[in-house]
Write a protein that holds these residues in place. Structure first.
Motif: not given
Length: 435
Positions: A226-255
Motif C-alpha cells: 500500500f505504501i509503495a502503491g501510494t508512492g507510485l500513484f503520487i509520482i505517476y500523477a505528478g509526472l503526467i500532470s507536469v507533462g500536460a501543463y508543460y505542453g504549451s511551453e516545451i515543443e516536442v518534435n513529432s517527427e
C-alpha cells in the motif's frame, strides 16, 4: 507480532524501487503531454494497470507467500510451469535490457558518447554483483537508493508544478481512459508485481530482516504494498500532470521516435524546473531507477529457477549470469526497438497476468480450480486477436474485432473473462450444493 517501522519503511522503499524503472519514468510525461486537457482521465486509466493491478499482485503474494508458480497452479501445474518460464524469459529479454537501453540513451551517451555495448557490459556487470549478494538487496535499495530517487522525483514534480503556467494543450487522444490503460501495460508493472513480489518474499526469509512468522510477513508485505502503491500513484500523477501543463511551453518534435520524444520532454521539464542542473538530475534519476529494477528482475528470475531445480545455489548463479549476458546482448538495441517487440507480447501475456492476480486475491470459494481454468482459457482465447493485430495480421482477426466488445481498443478479453467468471462461479456453486 508487531511490525517494526524500520522494516516496513525499508521494504516499502525497496518495493517501490523494484517497480520503478525506465518505462515508469519515461512514459507518464509524454502521456500527459498528448492528453493535454484530458490528463486527469488518462491518469485514471494509467493507474488501473500501472498501480492498482500491480499492488493487488503484491497482496496476492502476501496471501500466497510462495513463488510465481503458485499463481497459476490451480489452472494446472503444466500451465503454471509454462507461464512462469514465459514470464521470466520476457522479463530478462525485454524490461531488463530496456533499463540498460534507457540508461545509455538518456544518461550515458549524451554525457560520454560511449557505445551501447560498453554501457550494457558495465551496467549488467554491476547488476550481477548486486544479485549475487542478494541478502543485501532490500537494505541497500530500501535504505539508500530509493529515498534518493523519490526525493529527486518529488523535486522535479514539485518545482515543475509550482513554476508552471497551468495551461494545457488540446488533447491528441480520443479515448483517454483506454489509452491510459494500454500505456500502463508498457510499464510492465503487473508482470513486475508477480516477479519482484517473489523477490521480496525470498529476501524477507533472510535472518537479518527478522521477519519469520507467516502472518507477520503477510502484514508487512500488505502494508509495504500500500505504501509503495501510494508512492507510485503520487509520482505517476505528478509526472503526467507536469507533462500536460508543460505542453504549451516545451515543443516536442513529432517527427522524432516516441522514445526520443519521451526523453526530450522529460529533459525539457527537468531543465525548466531545475535549470541546467536538471540534466544531471535526470541522468542520475534514470540510471538509479533502471538499475534497481534490473536487479529485481534478474534476482527474481534466478530465484525461480533455483527453486525449480532443488534449491541449487549453482543454478541461481548460472541463471543470473545468463540473464545478465542476455541483458548485454539485447541492451545494445535502442529503446524504441525493444518497445516495438514488447507490445505484441504484452497484449497476450498481460491479460493472463491480470486475471491470475485478481483470482489469487479472491476467497477460495470464488477461486476454485474450475473457475481458474475457465477464466484463463477465455482470457487466452480473446487475447489472441489483440496479439495478431499487433503483429500486422489484423485482416485475419478483423471479423472478430468488429463483434467482440472493446476489441477495437485491444481490450476484447475483458467482458468474456468477466462473463466466464460469473458462469463458472454459478456452475461451481451448483456442483458444491449437489455434493
Amino acid at each position: 507480532m508487531n511490525i517494526q517501522r524500520k522494516e516496513l519503511l525499508v521494504t516499502s522503499f525497496a518495493l517501490f524501487s523494484l517497480f520503478f524503472g525506465a518505462g515508469n519514468l519515461l512514459l507518464p510525461p509524454l502521456l500527459g503531454y498528448n492528453a493535454g486537457e484530458n490528463w486527469f482521465w488518462v491518469t485514471i486509466g494509467f493507474m488501473i494497470t500501472a498501480v492498482v493491478i500491480p499492488i493487488i499482485g503484491i497482496l496476492a503474494h502476501a496471501r500466497l507467500q510462495g513463488t510465481l508458480f503458485d499463481f497459476g497452479k490451480k489452472v494446472s501445474p503444466i500451465f503454471s510451469l509454462i507461464y512462469c518460464i514465459v514470464i521470466y524469459i520476457i522479463a530478462v529479454a525485454i524490461p531488463s535490457p530496456r533499463t540498460a537501453a534507457a540508461t545509455h540513451e538518456i544518461a550515458i551517451h549524451s554525457a560520454f558518447g560511449t557505445s551501447p555495448s560498453l554501457t550494457s557490459a558495465i551496467y549488467f556487470s554491476l547488476v550481477l554483483v548486486f544479485v549475487l549478494n542478494r541478502s543485501k538487496i532490500l537494505n541497500l535499495i530500501g535504505k539508500f537508493l530509493t529515498p534518493f530517487i523519490v526525493i529527486m522525483l518529488l523535486a522535479v514534480i514539485g518545482i515543475g508544478l509550482s513554476s508552471s503556467a497551468f495551461t494545457t494543450g488540446i488533447s491528441q487522444i480520443e479515448t483517454p481512459i483506454v489509452t491510459g490503460i494500454l500505456e500502463g501495460y508498457q510499464t510492465f508493472d503487473a508482470i513486475g508485481a508477480v516477479v519482484v513480489g517473489a523477490v521480496i518474499i525470498v529476501s524477507l526469509n533472510f535472518k537479518n530482516m527478522k521477519v519469520e512468522a507467516f502472518e507477520s510477513k503477510r502484514k508487512l508485505i500488505r502494508r509495504s504494498g500500500f505504501i509503495a502503491g501510494t508512492g507510485l500513484f503520487i509520482i505517476y500523477a505528478g509526472l503526467i500532470s507536469v507533462g500536460a501543463y508543460y505542453g504549451s511551453e516545451i515543443e516536442v518534435n513529432s517527427e522524432l521516435s516516441s522514445d526520443m520524444q519521451r526523453a526530450n520532454l522529460l529533459r525539457g521539464i527537468s531543465i525548466a524546473s531545475l535549470g541546467e542542473f536538471g540534466n544531471t538530475v535526470l541522468s542520475i534519476l534514470i540510471s538509479l531507477a533502471c538499475f534497481t529494477t534490473a536487479i529485481g528482475i534478474v534476482a527474481g528470475t534466478a530465484d525461480y529457477f533455483k527453486g525449480l531445480l532443488k534449491d541449487s545455489q549453482t543454478v541461481y548463479v548460472v541463471t543470473a549470469i545468463i540473464a545478465c549476458v542476455l541483458g548485454v546482448v539485447v541492451g545494445q538495441l535502442d529503446f524504441k526497438s525493444i518497445i516495438t517487440v514488447a507490445i505484441p507480447v504484452l497484449l497476450l501475456i498481460y491479460p493472463i497476468t491480470i486475471v491470475l492476480i485478481l483470482l489469487n486475491v479472491m476467497p477460495e470459494k470464488l477461486a476454485t480450480p474450475l473457475i481458474f481454468r475457465a477464466v484463463i482459457i477465455s482470457t487466452i482465447l480473446f487475447s489472441i486477436p489483440d496479439f495478431l493485430g499487433a503483429i500486422e495480421l489484423r485482416e485475419f482477426v478483423e471479423p472478430f474485432v468488429e463483434v467482440i466488445p472493446f476489441a477495437k481498443y485491444s481490450l476484447g478479453w475483458v467482458l468474456p473473462a468477466f462473463l466466464t467468471f460469473v458462469v463458472s462461479s454459478i456452475v461451481q456453486l451448483k456442483i458444491t450444493r449437489d455434493r
